[in-house]
Enzyme design. Structure first.
Site, short mmCIF file in Angstrom:
data_model
loop_
_atom_site.label_atom_id
_atom_site.label_comp_id
_atom_site.label_asym_id
_atom_site.label_seq_id
_atom_site.Cartn_x
_atom_site.Cartn_y
_atom_site.Cartn_z
N GLU A 91 2.49 38.09 -3.68
CA GLU A 91 3.50 37.12 -3.57
C GLU A 91 3.05 35.79 -3.54
O GLU A 91 2.28 35.26 -2.91
CB GLU A 91 4.54 37.48 -2.41
N CYS A 104 3.39 28.57 -0.94
CA CYS A 104 2.62 29.46 0.00
C CYS A 104 2.03 30.64 -0.82
O CYS A 104 2.66 31.40 -1.39
CB CYS A 104 3.71 29.91 0.98
N CYS A 111 -3.21 43.48 4.16
CA CYS A 111 -4.02 42.70 5.15
C CYS A 111 -4.76 43.76 6.07
O CYS A 111 -3.93 44.73 6.34
CB CYS A 111 -3.18 41.63 5.99
N CYS A 115 -1.24 42.93 12.67
CA CYS A 115 -0.24 42.27 13.64
C CYS A 115 1.27 43.07 13.57
O CYS A 115 1.73 43.59 12.62
CB CYS A 115 0.04 40.82 13.31
N CYS A 118 4.45 41.84 11.38
CA CYS A 118 4.21 41.47 9.88
C CYS A 118 4.24 42.55 8.97
O CYS A 118 3.54 43.53 9.09
CB CYS A 118 2.82 40.68 10.06
N GLY A 158 -2.38 38.33 3.58
CA GLY A 158 -3.64 38.33 3.66
C GLY A 158 -4.05 37.55 4.73
O GLY A 158 -3.28 36.69 5.25
N GLU A 159 -5.47 37.39 5.34
CA GLU A 159 -6.11 36.60 6.35
C GLU A 159 -7.27 36.09 5.61
O GLU A 159 -8.23 36.31 5.21
CB GLU A 159 -6.62 37.46 7.45
N SER A 190 -3.87 29.24 7.39
CA SER A 190 -3.57 29.93 8.47
C SER A 190 -4.48 30.94 8.92
O SER A 190 -4.65 31.71 8.03
CB SER A 190 -2.07 30.09 8.34
N ASN A 289 11.19 37.00 11.66
CA ASN A 289 11.74 37.22 10.61
C ASN A 289 11.82 38.65 10.80
O ASN A 289 10.67 39.61 10.93
CB ASN A 289 10.97 37.10 9.24
N CYS A 332 6.85 36.74 4.72
CA CYS A 332 5.84 37.62 5.10
C CYS A 332 5.69 39.04 4.23
O CYS A 332 5.68 39.99 5.04
CB CYS A 332 6.09 37.88 6.56
N1 SAH Z 1 -3.39 35.96 8.19
C1 SAH Z 1 -2.82 34.51 8.52
C2 SAH Z 1 -1.87 34.24 7.42
C3 SAH Z 1 -0.92 34.83 7.04
S1 SAH Z 1 0.69 34.90 8.05
C4 SAH Z 1 -2.44 34.53 9.77
O1 SAH Z 1 -2.29 35.58 10.41
O2 SAH Z 1 -2.06 33.34 10.28
C5 SAH Z 1 1.36 33.34 7.88
C6 SAH Z 1 2.26 33.21 9.27
O3 SAH Z 1 3.44 34.09 9.20
C7 SAH Z 1 1.48 33.71 10.46
O4 SAH Z 1 1.68 32.88 11.67
C8 SAH Z 1 2.00 35.06 10.84
O5 SAH Z 1 1.71 35.39 12.15
C9 SAH Z 1 3.45 34.92 10.68
N2 SAH Z 1 4.28 35.88 10.37
C10 SAH Z 1 4.03 37.28 9.85
N3 SAH Z 1 5.09 38.02 10.12
C11 SAH Z 1 5.87 37.40 10.59
C12 SAH Z 1 7.46 37.67 10.99
N4 SAH Z 1 7.95 38.81 10.65
N5 SAH Z 1 8.25 36.58 11.27
C13 SAH Z 1 7.59 35.46 11.74
N6 SAH Z 1 6.47 35.09 11.36
C14 SAH Z 1 5.80 35.88 11.05
#
Ligand code: SAH
Length: 342
Positions: A91, A104, A111, A115, A118, A158-159, A190, A289, A332
Site C-alpha cells: 500500500e 506514506c 512485517c 506489534c 498493527c 514494514g520496518e 519511522s 486506529n 496501517c
Molecule cells: N515499522 C515502523 C513503521 C511502520 S508503522 C514503525 O514501527 O515505526 C507507522 C506507525 O503507525 C508506527 O508508529 C506504528 O506503531 C503505527 N501504527 C501501527 N498500527 C497502528 C494502529 N492500529 N493505530 C495507530 N497507529 C498504528
C-alpha cells in the site's frame, strides 16, 4: 537473469555505460528516463536503438499495477494497493497537507515485528522490497494522481530499518537531483526501535527526520504491545535516541498510539515526561486506529487531549495527529490485509 535497472544508482549506471563503451552522460539520460516513470526501453528516445537493445537484454524496468485505488471524500487522501511483479501487494497513501503532498510508503511486504495493535504484521514478513519498488510507490502515485509529491514518510507496511541497505539506496535514489529530487529534510523514517540500526543510521548523518514508535513509557507496558522491546528495552533505546540527536542535530519525533486503559493514564504521562526529560523531541499522539483482529481500543478523545496538555505543561511539544482517510481504511496495512483475506 536480467537485472533490476531502477534499483541502480547513477554512479552504478555510469560504470555500466563505461563497460558498454558508451559515454558517461548516457547514464544520466537513462537515470532521468527511469525516474520520470518510463516503463519501456523504446520510450528512451535519446538513446540509440543498439544501446536500447543491449540494455533490454540485460535489464528489466519495474512498474507496479494498481489493484485498488480509493479516494477519501472527506479530505482527498488517496490510497493505492499496488501489485508487484511477483504478485505480492503493498500500500501507498497520498495525503494532502498545506505544506505539500505527502506519500506514506511501504518498505516490506508484511512485517516481522509483531506489534499487537498493527494490521501489517498479522501475516508476518513475506519479503523485503527492492529499492525500485520503493521508488515506484512515489513515482507511480505521482503519475497516477497527477500530483507533485514534496514529502515522503516511511510509515507504511514494514520496518524500514529491517530492510536497511535497500532503504538507504532508496533515499539516495529519490534524493538525486536528476531523479525525484526530494530533499532529506522532506523525508521521515519511522522505526519500532531496532537499536543497532538507529546507531548505524546516526553515523550516516542524514538530515531526515527519525520517528521512533514509542507507544509506552515503561518496559512492562511496551513489551506487552511491542515484542521488539524485549530485545531492545528502553534503557538501550533511549540512549540510542540521545546519541542520534547529538550526532545529527535532528530532533526526534516520538509516535505514541493512544490505547484505552493501556498507555493513556496520568501515571503513564508522568513516566513519559521523566523518560523524555532533556531530550529535544516532539511527541506525536495518534488515537489508535481500531484493527478488526485486535481487542485494543482507541483512547477517548478527552483522554488524548488531557494527555497532550500534561505533556505540554511539562515543556514537551506534543501534537495530536489528524486522522486522514478514515473512510477508506487509509491506515496501517488495513487495505492489503482485507485484500489478502479475500
Ligand atoms: N515499522 C515502523 C513503521 C511502520 S508503522 C514503525 O514501527 O515505526 C507507522 C506507525 O503507525 C508506527 O508508529 C506504528 O506503531 C503505527 N501504527 C501501527 N498500527 C497502528 C494502529 N492500529 N493505530 C495507530 N497507529 C498504528
Amino acid at each position: 537473469m536480467r537485472e533490476d535497472l531502477k534499483s541502480m544508482t547513477l554512479a552504478e549506471m555510469q560504470a555500466m555505460m563505461k563497460e558498454l563503451g558508451e559515454p558517461a552522460f548516457r547514464a544520466k539520460q537513462l537515470f532521468v528516463w527511469l525516474h520520470k516513470g518510463v516503463t519501456s526501453f523504446d520510450g528512451m528516445t535519446n538513446l540509440s536503438k543498439s544501446l536500447r537493445e543491449k540494455l533490454e537484454e540485460r535489464y528489466f524496468i519495474t512498474a507496479p499495477k494498481v489493484v485498488r485505488k480509493q479516494e477519501s471524500k472527506k479530505d482527498g487522501t488517496i490510497k493505492y494497493l499496488w501489485e508487484l511483479s511477483d504478485g505480492n501487494c503493498v500500500e501507498t497513501v497520498l495525503m494532502r497537507y498545506h505544506h505539500g503532498n505527502t506519500v506514506c510508503i511501504s518498505s516490506e511486504v508484511g512485517c516481522p515485528m509483531g506489534c499487537a495493535f498493527c494490521a501489517s504484521t498479522i501475516g508476518g514478513l513475506v519479503r523485503r522490497l527492492q529499492p525500485s519498488e520503493m521508488v515506484d510507490q512515489v513515482l507511480f502515485t505521482s503519475l497516477d494522481s497527477g500530483l507533485e509529491i514534496s514529502n515522503i514518510v516511511l510509515m507504511g507496511i514494514g520496518e524500514p530499518l529491517d530492510n536497511y541497505e535497500t532503504v538507504l539506496r532508496f533515499l539516495e535514489l529519490v534524493n538525486n537531483p536528476d531523479g525525484m529530487n526530494i530533499g532529506m529534510r522532506h523525508i521521515s523514517l519511522s522505526t519500532c526501535g531496532l537499536v543497532p540500526r538507529i546507531e548505524r543510521l546516526a553515523e550516516e548523518n542524514l538530515q531526515l527526520t527519525l520517528s521512533v514508535s514509542l507507544h509506552a513509557p515503561d518496559n512492562e507496558t511496551r513489551s506487552r504491545i511491542m515484542p521488539v522491546n524485549r530485545r531492545y528495552p528502553l534503557e538501550e533505546l533511549m540512549p540510542a535516541c540521545r546519541k542520534y540527536y547529538e550526532k545529527t542535530g535532528r530532533r526526534i519525533s516520538f509516535e505514541y498510539a493512544m490505547i484505552r486503559g493501556m498507555n493513556d493514564t496520568k501515571e503513564h504521562g508522568d513516566r513519559l515526561i521523566r523518560l523524555l526529560r532533556g531530550l529535544p523531541c516532539h511527541v506525536n499522539l495518534i488515537p489508535l486506529n481500531h484493527v478488526d483482529e485486535s481487542p485494543l481500543q482507541p483512547s477517548l478523545r478527552q483522554t488524548v487531549q488531557a494527555f497532550q496538555k500534561q505533556l505540554e505543561d511539562s515543556g514537551i511539544t506534543a501534537t495530536v495527529r489528524r486522522t486522514l482517510g478514515s473512510d477508506i481504511d487509509a491506515s496501517c496495512g488495513q487495505l492489503r490485509r482485507k485484500h489478502e483475506s479475500k
